[in-house]
Design a protein around this motif. Structure first.
Motif, PDB file in Angstrom:
ATOM      1  N   ALA A  11     -52.686 -15.619  20.843  1.00  0.00           N
ATOM      2  CA  ALA A  11     -53.260 -16.616  21.767  1.00  0.00           C
ATOM      3  C   ALA A  11     -53.183 -16.169  23.220  1.00  0.00           C
ATOM      4  O   ALA A  11     -53.834 -16.764  24.079  1.00  0.00           O
ATOM      5  CB  ALA A  11     -52.546 -17.951  21.604  1.00  0.00           C
ATOM      6  N   GLY A  12     -52.384 -15.147  23.493  1.00  0.00           N
ATOM      7  CA  GLY A  12     -52.248 -14.677  24.875  1.00  0.00           C
ATOM      8  C   GLY A  12     -50.961 -15.142  25.533  1.00  0.00           C
ATOM      9  O   GLY A  12     -50.830 -15.121  26.764  1.00  0.00           O
ATOM     10  N   LYS A  13     -49.973 -15.544  24.727  1.00  0.00           N
ATOM     11  CA  LYS A  13     -48.709 -16.047  25.276  1.00  0.00           C
ATOM     12  C   LYS A  13     -48.001 -14.974  26.096  1.00  0.00           C
ATOM     13  O   LYS A  13     -47.494 -15.245  27.184  1.00  0.00           O
ATOM     14  CB  LYS A  13     -47.769 -16.514  24.153  1.00  0.00           C
ATOM     15  CG  LYS A  13     -48.280 -17.689  23.347  1.00  0.00           C
ATOM     16  CD  LYS A  13     -47.195 -18.269  22.443  1.00  0.00           C
ATOM     17  CE  LYS A  13     -46.685 -17.291  21.388  1.00  0.00           C
ATOM     18  NZ  LYS A  13     -47.717 -16.893  20.399  1.00  0.00           N
ATOM     19  N   GLY A  14     -47.962 -13.751  25.548  1.00  0.00           N
ATOM     20  CA  GLY A  14     -47.242 -12.660  26.228  1.00  0.00           C
ATOM     21  C   GLY A  14     -47.833 -12.371  27.598  1.00  0.00           C
ATOM     22  O   GLY A  14     -47.098 -12.211  28.585  1.00  0.00           O
ATOM     23  N   THR A  15     -49.168 -12.331  27.673  1.00  0.00           N
ATOM     24  CA  THR A  15     -49.858 -12.047  28.940  1.00  0.00           C
ATOM     25  C   THR A  15     -49.547 -13.123  29.975  1.00  0.00           C
ATOM     26  O   THR A  15     -49.211 -12.831  31.124  1.00  0.00           O
ATOM     27  CB  THR A  15     -51.391 -12.010  28.694  1.00  0.00           C
ATOM     28  OG1 THR A  15     -51.650 -11.070  27.666  1.00  0.00           O
ATOM     29  CG2 THR A  15     -52.151 -11.648  29.942  1.00  0.00           C
ATOM     30  N   GLN A  16     -49.670 -14.380  29.559  1.00  0.00           N
ATOM     31  CA  GLN A  16     -49.434 -15.470  30.515  1.00  0.00           C
ATOM     32  C   GLN A  16     -47.956 -15.571  30.879  1.00  0.00           C
ATOM     33  O   GLN A  16     -47.614 -15.863  32.028  1.00  0.00           O
ATOM     34  CB  GLN A  16     -49.938 -16.810  29.942  1.00  0.00           C
ATOM     35  CG  GLN A  16     -51.445 -16.838  29.699  1.00  0.00           C
ATOM     36  CD  GLN A  16     -52.275 -16.602  30.965  1.00  0.00           C
ATOM     37  OE1 GLN A  16     -51.842 -16.915  32.083  1.00  0.00           O
ATOM     38  NE2 GLN A  16     -53.467 -16.044  30.804  1.00  0.00           N
ATOM     39  N   ALA A  17     -47.093 -15.292  29.914  1.00  0.00           N
ATOM     40  CA  ALA A  17     -45.647 -15.352  30.200  1.00  0.00           C
ATOM     41  C   ALA A  17     -45.297 -14.329  31.272  1.00  0.00           C
ATOM     42  O   ALA A  17     -44.546 -14.623  32.208  1.00  0.00           O
ATOM     43  CB  ALA A  17     -44.839 -15.100  28.931  1.00  0.00           C
ATOM     44  N   ARG A 173     -51.786 -29.197  27.065  1.00  0.00           N
ATOM     45  CA  ARG A 173     -52.631 -28.347  26.218  1.00  0.00           C
ATOM     46  C   ARG A 173     -53.684 -27.679  27.078  1.00  0.00           C
ATOM     47  O   ARG A 173     -54.351 -28.328  27.887  1.00  0.00           O
ATOM     48  CB  ARG A 173     -53.287 -29.176  25.112  1.00  0.00           C
ATOM     49  CG  ARG A 173     -52.270 -29.876  24.226  1.00  0.00           C
ATOM     50  CD  ARG A 173     -52.938 -30.624  23.086  1.00  0.00           C
ATOM     51  NE  ARG A 173     -53.039 -29.781  21.904  1.00  0.00           N
ATOM     52  CZ  ARG A 173     -54.093 -29.736  21.115  1.00  0.00           C
ATOM     53  NH1 ARG A 173     -55.178 -30.429  21.407  1.00  0.00           N
ATOM     54  NH2 ARG A 173     -54.091 -28.967  20.056  1.00  0.00           N
ATOM     55  N   LEU A 174     -53.845 -26.358  26.904  1.00  0.00           N
ATOM     56  CA  LEU A 174     -54.776 -25.595  27.730  1.00  0.00           C
ATOM     57  C   LEU A 174     -55.700 -24.776  26.851  1.00  0.00           C
ATOM     58  O   LEU A 174     -55.316 -24.355  25.757  1.00  0.00           O
ATOM     59  CB  LEU A 174     -53.977 -24.641  28.642  1.00  0.00           C
ATOM     60  CG  LEU A 174     -52.911 -25.331  29.489  1.00  0.00           C
ATOM     61  CD1 LEU A 174     -51.802 -24.374  29.816  1.00  0.00           C
ATOM     62  CD2 LEU A 174     -53.540 -25.900  30.725  1.00  0.00           C
ATOM     63  N   ASP A 175     -56.904 -24.519  27.363  1.00  0.00           N
ATOM     64  CA  ASP A 175     -57.887 -23.750  26.609  1.00  0.00           C
ATOM     65  C   ASP A 175     -57.543 -22.257  26.661  1.00  0.00           C
ATOM     66  O   ASP A 175     -57.798 -21.584  27.655  1.00  0.00           O
ATOM     67  CB  ASP A 175     -59.279 -24.011  27.196  1.00  0.00           C
ATOM     68  CG  ASP A 175     -60.341 -23.174  26.504  1.00  0.00           C
ATOM     69  OD1 ASP A 175     -60.059 -22.608  25.422  1.00  0.00           O
ATOM     70  OD2 ASP A 175     -61.467 -23.096  27.043  1.00  0.00           O
ATOM     71  N   GLY A 176     -56.987 -21.764  25.551  1.00  0.00           N
ATOM     72  CA  GLY A 176     -56.607 -20.351  25.489  1.00  0.00           C
ATOM     73  C   GLY A 176     -57.773 -19.419  25.206  1.00  0.00           C
ATOM     74  O   GLY A 176     -57.600 -18.205  25.168  1.00  0.00           O
ATOM     75  N   MET A 177     -58.964 -19.985  25.000  1.00  0.00           N
ATOM     76  CA  MET A 177     -60.151 -19.157  24.762  1.00  0.00           C
ATOM     77  C   MET A 177     -60.798 -18.725  26.075  1.00  0.00           C
ATOM     78  O   MET A 177     -61.670 -17.865  26.085  1.00  0.00           O
ATOM     79  CB  MET A 177     -61.202 -19.932  23.942  1.00  0.00           C
ATOM     80  CG  MET A 177     -60.775 -20.290  22.537  1.00  0.00           C
ATOM     81  SD  MET A 177     -60.289 -18.873  21.564  1.00  0.00           S
ATOM     82  CE  MET A 177     -61.851 -18.024  21.400  1.00  0.00           C
ATOM     83  N   ALA A 178     -60.409 -19.352  27.168  1.00  0.00           N
ATOM     84  CA  ALA A 178     -60.991 -19.019  28.473  1.00  0.00           C
ATOM     85  C   ALA A 178     -60.532 -17.620  28.892  1.00  0.00           C
ATOM     86  O   ALA A 178     -59.532 -17.111  28.370  1.00  0.00           O
ATOM     87  CB  ALA A 178     -60.542 -20.062  29.499  1.00  0.00           C
ATOM     88  N   PRO A 179     -61.261 -16.986  29.848  1.00  0.00           N
ATOM     89  CA  PRO A 179     -60.810 -15.677  30.343  1.00  0.00           C
ATOM     90  C   PRO A 179     -59.382 -15.762  30.895  1.00  0.00           C
ATOM     91  O   PRO A 179     -58.962 -16.826  31.374  1.00  0.00           O
ATOM     92  CB  PRO A 179     -61.813 -15.361  31.460  1.00  0.00           C
ATOM     93  CG  PRO A 179     -63.021 -16.183  31.141  1.00  0.00           C
ATOM     94  CD  PRO A 179     -62.513 -17.423  30.455  1.00  0.00           C
ATOM     95  N   ILE A 180     -58.667 -14.636  30.826  1.00  0.00           N
ATOM     96  CA  ILE A 180     -57.239 -14.605  31.168  1.00  0.00           C
ATOM     97  C   ILE A 180     -56.929 -15.263  32.526  1.00  0.00           C
ATOM     98  O   ILE A 180     -56.018 -16.094  32.628  1.00  0.00           O
ATOM     99  CB  ILE A 180     -56.723 -13.140  31.151  1.00  0.00           C
ATOM    100  CG1 ILE A 180     -56.777 -12.595  29.715  1.00  0.00           C
ATOM    101  CG2 ILE A 180     -55.301 -13.049  31.698  1.00  0.00           C
ATOM    102  CD1 ILE A 180     -56.425 -11.118  29.589  1.00  0.00           C
ATOM    103  N   ALA A 186     -55.409 -22.504  35.071  1.00  0.00           N
ATOM    104  CA  ALA A 186     -55.185 -23.804  34.414  1.00  0.00           C
ATOM    105  C   ALA A 186     -53.681 -24.077  34.274  1.00  0.00           C
ATOM    106  O   ALA A 186     -53.220 -25.209  34.446  1.00  0.00           O
ATOM    107  CB  ALA A 186     -55.866 -23.821  33.050  1.00  0.00           C
ATOM    108  N   ILE A 187     -52.920 -23.018  33.993  1.00  0.00           N
ATOM    109  CA  ILE A 187     -51.454 -23.182  33.879  1.00  0.00           C
ATOM    110  C   ILE A 187     -50.878 -23.561  35.246  1.00  0.00           C
ATOM    111  O   ILE A 187     -50.080 -24.496  35.364  1.00  0.00           O
ATOM    112  CB  ILE A 187     -50.795 -21.884  33.347  1.00  0.00           C
ATOM    113  CG1 ILE A 187     -51.169 -21.672  31.878  1.00  0.00           C
ATOM    114  CG2 ILE A 187     -49.275 -21.941  33.520  1.00  0.00           C
ATOM    115  CD1 ILE A 187     -50.646 -20.376  31.269  1.00  0.00           C
ATOM    116  N   ASP A 188     -51.341 -22.854  36.295  1.00  0.00           N
ATOM    117  CA  ASP A 188     -50.864 -23.162  37.657  1.00  0.00           C
ATOM    118  C   ASP A 188     -51.131 -24.627  37.982  1.00  0.00           C
ATOM    119  O   ASP A 188     -50.260 -25.331  38.502  1.00  0.00           O
ATOM    120  CB  ASP A 188     -51.566 -22.269  38.689  1.00  0.00           C
ATOM    121  CG  ASP A 188     -51.059 -20.832  38.633  1.00  0.00           C
ATOM    122  OD1 ASP A 188     -50.004 -20.609  37.989  1.00  0.00           O
ATOM    123  OD2 ASP A 188     -51.713 -19.938  39.205  1.00  0.00           O
TER     124      ASP A 188
END
Ligand code: AMP
Length: 193
Positions: A11-17, A173-180, A186-188
């Motif tokens: 899902a991209g957890k590592g990248t966002q973390a 809940r955030l859209d994990g399909m969006a570009p990185i 969205a997290i910010d």
């Protein structure tokens, strides 16, 4: 800042973390990384976890709860942390609540990256390809069979964790399909709001 990051494998957890670590000066606590280190070291924990991990199953709750219990006490976790890959079952989420209460800590937020399952297999294939190209070592559980089992474990055991946090009003809940970069924005926004 104390965060939990939820989302299926790929899902991209590592990248966002990694980005949250840089932004807030907090540590990323990944039970997957800790377990892989234990496997590489050939410790008792590593021996117990290796086959389960390779097959894509979940390591018993008490082993990972113990790891997190100890890790939260380390000095580098005192200014904040992001939990990546933990909790993965409702029992782990309940144990985390008890641990945090004992340590007089509270979570700022639980972030969930929501993704379309069909896209995940493609993402994992890309991850394998990119790792190979960069001359890196592909994870033993990054193969289609184990990946299917990991997704099943997610659906059955980890999806209820998001309902657990939603019922406490802590879930974003955030859209994990969006570009990185968009996911990061969205997290910010979720953390500032
Ligand atoms: P990850 O790096 O988060 O994808 O985790 C890799 C593997 O480690 C998982 O497929 C599980 O076998 C194991 N694992 C990591 N975190 C946990 C956890 N919180 N509970 C149980 N097993 C875990």
């Amino acid at each position: 800042m104390r965060l939990v990051l939820l989302g299926p494998p790929g899902a991209g957890k590592g990248t966002q973390a990694a980005r949250l670590v840089a932004k807030y000066g907090i540590v990323q606590l990944s039970t997957g990384d800790m377990l892989r280190a234990a496997v590489a070291a050939g410790s008792k924990l590593g021996l117990a976890a290796k086959e389960i991990m390779n097959a894509g199953g979940l390591v018993p709750d008490d082993l990972v709860i113990d790891l997190i219990d100890q890790r939260l006490d380390a000095p580098d976790a005192s200014s904040g942390f992001i939990l990546d890959g933990f909790p993965r079952t409702v029992a782990q989420a309940e144990a985390l609540d008890a641990l945090l209460a004992k340590k007089k800590m509270t979570l700022n937020a639980v972030l969930e990256l929501v993704v379309d399952e069909k896209a995940l297999l493609r993402r994992i294939e890309t991850r394998i390809e990119e790792t190979r190209k960069a001359g890196g070592e592909v994870r033993a559980d990054d193969n289609p069979d184990s990946f299917k089992t990991r997704l099943e474990a997610y659906r059955k055991l980890t999806a209820p964790v998001s309902a657990y946090y939603a019922s406490k009003g802590a879930l974003k809940r955030l859209d994990g399909m969006a570009p990185i970069d968009e996911v990061t924005r969205a997290i910010d926004a979720a953390l500032d709001g």
